[in-house]
Design a protein around this motif. Structure first.
Motif, mmCIF file in Angstrom:
data_model
loop_
_atom_site.group_PDB
_atom_site.id
_atom_site.type_symbol
_atom_site.label_atom_id
_atom_site.label_comp_id
_atom_site.label_asym_id
_atom_site.label_seq_id
_atom_site.Cartn_x
_atom_site.Cartn_y
_atom_site.Cartn_z
ATOM 1 N N VAL A 193 37.205 28.820 46.139
ATOM 2 C CA VAL A 193 37.448 29.690 47.292
ATOM 3 C C VAL A 193 37.631 28.876 48.564
ATOM 4 O O VAL A 193 38.447 29.229 49.430
ATOM 5 C CB VAL A 193 36.293 30.700 47.447
ATOM 6 C CG1 VAL A 193 36.426 31.469 48.754
ATOM 7 C CG2 VAL A 193 36.276 31.671 46.275
ATOM 8 N N GLU A 197 45.112 36.249 42.719
ATOM 9 C CA GLU A 197 45.373 36.846 44.026
ATOM 10 C C GLU A 197 46.748 36.399 44.544
ATOM 11 O O GLU A 197 47.138 35.248 44.372
ATOM 12 C CB GLU A 197 44.281 36.436 45.014
ATOM 13 C CG GLU A 197 42.897 36.958 44.617
ATOM 14 C CD GLU A 197 41.816 36.477 45.574
ATOM 15 O OE1 GLU A 197 42.138 35.687 46.493
ATOM 16 O OE2 GLU A 197 40.647 36.875 45.396
ATOM 17 N N LYS A 254 48.228 31.441 46.770
ATOM 18 C CA LYS A 254 47.512 30.296 47.334
ATOM 19 C C LYS A 254 46.469 29.771 46.347
ATOM 20 O O LYS A 254 45.987 30.496 45.469
ATOM 21 C CB LYS A 254 46.836 30.699 48.642
ATOM 22 C CG LYS A 254 47.806 31.021 49.770
ATOM 23 C CD LYS A 254 47.043 31.287 51.065
ATOM 24 C CE LYS A 254 47.998 31.477 52.236
ATOM 25 N NZ LYS A 254 47.273 31.666 53.516
ATOM 26 N N ASP A 313 43.392 28.613 47.225
ATOM 27 C CA ASP A 313 42.016 28.921 47.597
ATOM 28 C C ASP A 313 41.662 30.355 47.197
ATOM 29 O O ASP A 313 41.661 31.275 48.016
ATOM 30 C CB ASP A 313 41.790 28.675 49.089
ATOM 31 C CG ASP A 313 42.818 29.353 49.973
ATOM 32 O OD1 ASP A 313 43.838 29.813 49.439
ATOM 33 O OD2 ASP A 313 42.586 29.438 51.194
ATOM 34 N N GLN A 314 41.349 30.519 45.916
ATOM 35 C CA GLN A 314 40.966 31.815 45.366
ATOM 36 C C GLN A 314 40.062 31.583 44.162
ATOM 37 O O GLN A 314 40.059 30.501 43.563
ATOM 38 C CB GLN A 314 42.193 32.622 44.966
ATOM 39 C CG GLN A 314 43.105 31.949 43.959
ATOM 40 C CD GLN A 314 44.192 32.904 43.488
ATOM 41 O OE1 GLN A 314 43.910 33.901 42.829
ATOM 42 N NE2 GLN A 314 45.443 32.595 43.850
ATOM 43 N N ARG A 359 41.578 30.082 40.750
ATOM 44 C CA ARG A 359 42.679 29.183 41.081
ATOM 45 C C ARG A 359 43.144 28.385 39.865
ATOM 46 O O ARG A 359 44.326 28.057 39.763
ATOM 47 C CB ARG A 359 42.280 28.243 42.208
ATOM 48 C CG ARG A 359 41.225 27.201 41.849
ATOM 49 C CD ARG A 359 41.099 26.175 42.956
ATOM 50 N NE ARG A 359 40.001 25.246 42.681
ATOM 51 C CZ ARG A 359 39.700 24.231 43.478
ATOM 52 N NH1 ARG A 359 40.400 24.034 44.572
ATOM 53 N NH2 ARG A 359 38.706 23.421 43.186
ATOM 54 N N SER A 385 49.446 42.440 51.851
ATOM 55 C CA SER A 385 48.978 42.572 50.466
ATOM 56 C C SER A 385 49.942 43.382 49.610
ATOM 57 O O SER A 385 49.923 43.275 48.379
ATOM 58 C CB SER A 385 47.594 43.238 50.446
ATOM 59 O OG SER A 385 47.657 44.527 51.067
#
Length: 303
Positions: free
Chosen positions: A148, A182, A216, A218-219, A222, A284
């Motif tokens: 994250v 995401e 991205k 940063d999830q 990932r 989103s």
């Protein structure tokens, strides 16, 4: 995939069967291993395997590890656990489709014995999980915090411009949803530099329109995102030397599964990766198509 990523298990077993003339296969696997596996994942898979082997030793049962079991492609039941901070292992029991089966050694393998092997394996795994509970939970949490925060080696952003076949894009997005990856969409035109396309070509300057899909790094999941969207995941170079030697000695490939995959390419979607990018204005929801004011696609200027 959807159940696993919603449940977030710390441990999962793919409890399987194989040919009746075999004995019993358990983790750890052998090379080639996917380079995106975290070190802690491989560490815990070894611990589960070692404890399982000790339980078999106590009964005097035959077993083996590594031999043909590789874990490179993200195509197995336990793959999503291994790429999301937990540990997923495989074991294969010699299958008995009747009351008993006489193996080449003369041993009579019964259905009851085969079930007993699987039961002892599962109980050994649960004891490993129980005895190392705090460390396993701490490693799982640390992996997700790192993901994250965008720390570590898995960085960058994947970008996919709109495609005229909206149904195809919808199926692609549905697959991302199913795996809890995401994503978002750009509100306006984006200018990026130093991007890489599906075929490894570098672009000095690229413009992508509003509505481009953005994934991205940063999830929480990932590694799942990277293992599905990366353009060229390669096995360890030391393994390739072993593979070449065995091929030249007519022993066949050590690969058990597929060697290449990429979801954007499979869906026929244009895709780019960039290591660093300025702040993007994102939504989103996917925007509805507007009137065409620009010619598309805009051809990248390759350096």
């Amino acid at each position: 995939m959807k159940v696993i990523t919603e449940w977030n298990p710390h441990f999962m077993v793919d409890s399987h069967e194989m040919g009746a003339l075999e004995s019993y296969l358990m983790d750890p696997p052998r090379q080639p291993l996917n380079p995106l596996f975290p070190k802690k994942n491989l560490y815990w898979r070894e611990q589960y395997g070692f404890d399982q082997a000790a339980a078999f030793d106590a009964h005097g049962w035959s077993y083996y590890a590594k031999d043909w079991n590789v874990d490179f492609a993200p195509i197995y039941n336990a793959s999503w656990v291994n790429f999301s901070g937990g540990a997923g292992i495989l074991y294969e029991q010699a299958g008995v489709s009747s009351a008993a089966y006489k193996q080449e050694t003369g041993h009579i393998l019964t259905y009851r014995e085969a079930v007993h092997h699987q039961l002892v394996s599962s109980l050994a795994n649960l004891h490993t999980l129980k005895n190392n509970r705090q460390e396993i939970l701490a490693d799982y949490l640390a992996d997700h915090i790192e993901a994250v925060n965008g720390d570590g080696a898995l960085t960058g952003t994947f970008l996919m411009p709109p495609h005229p076949d909206r149904a195809r894009v919808a199926r692609f997005i549905e697959l991302l949803d199913r795996q809890s990856v995401e994503y978002s969409f750009t509100r306006e035109y984006v200018r990026i530099t130093n991007a890489t396309d599906l075929f490894g070509n570098k672009t000095d300057h690229l413009e992508l329109p509003a509505g481009s899909l953005v994934v991205k790094s940063d999830q929480p999941f990932r590694r799942v995102a990277h293992v599905l969207l990366r353009f060229d995941i390669r096995p360890d170079s030391n393994y390739l030397k072993i593979e070449r030697e065995e091929l030249e000695n007519h022993q066949g490939s050590r690969f058990y599964d597929v060697t290449a995959w990429n979801l954007p390419m499979a869906f026929g979607l244009e895709s780019y990766w960039v290591d660093k990018i300025s702040d993007l204005k994102l939504d989103s929801e996917q925007p509805q198509p507007a009137e065409k004011n620009h010619d598309w696609p805009i051809k990248p200027q390759y350096g």
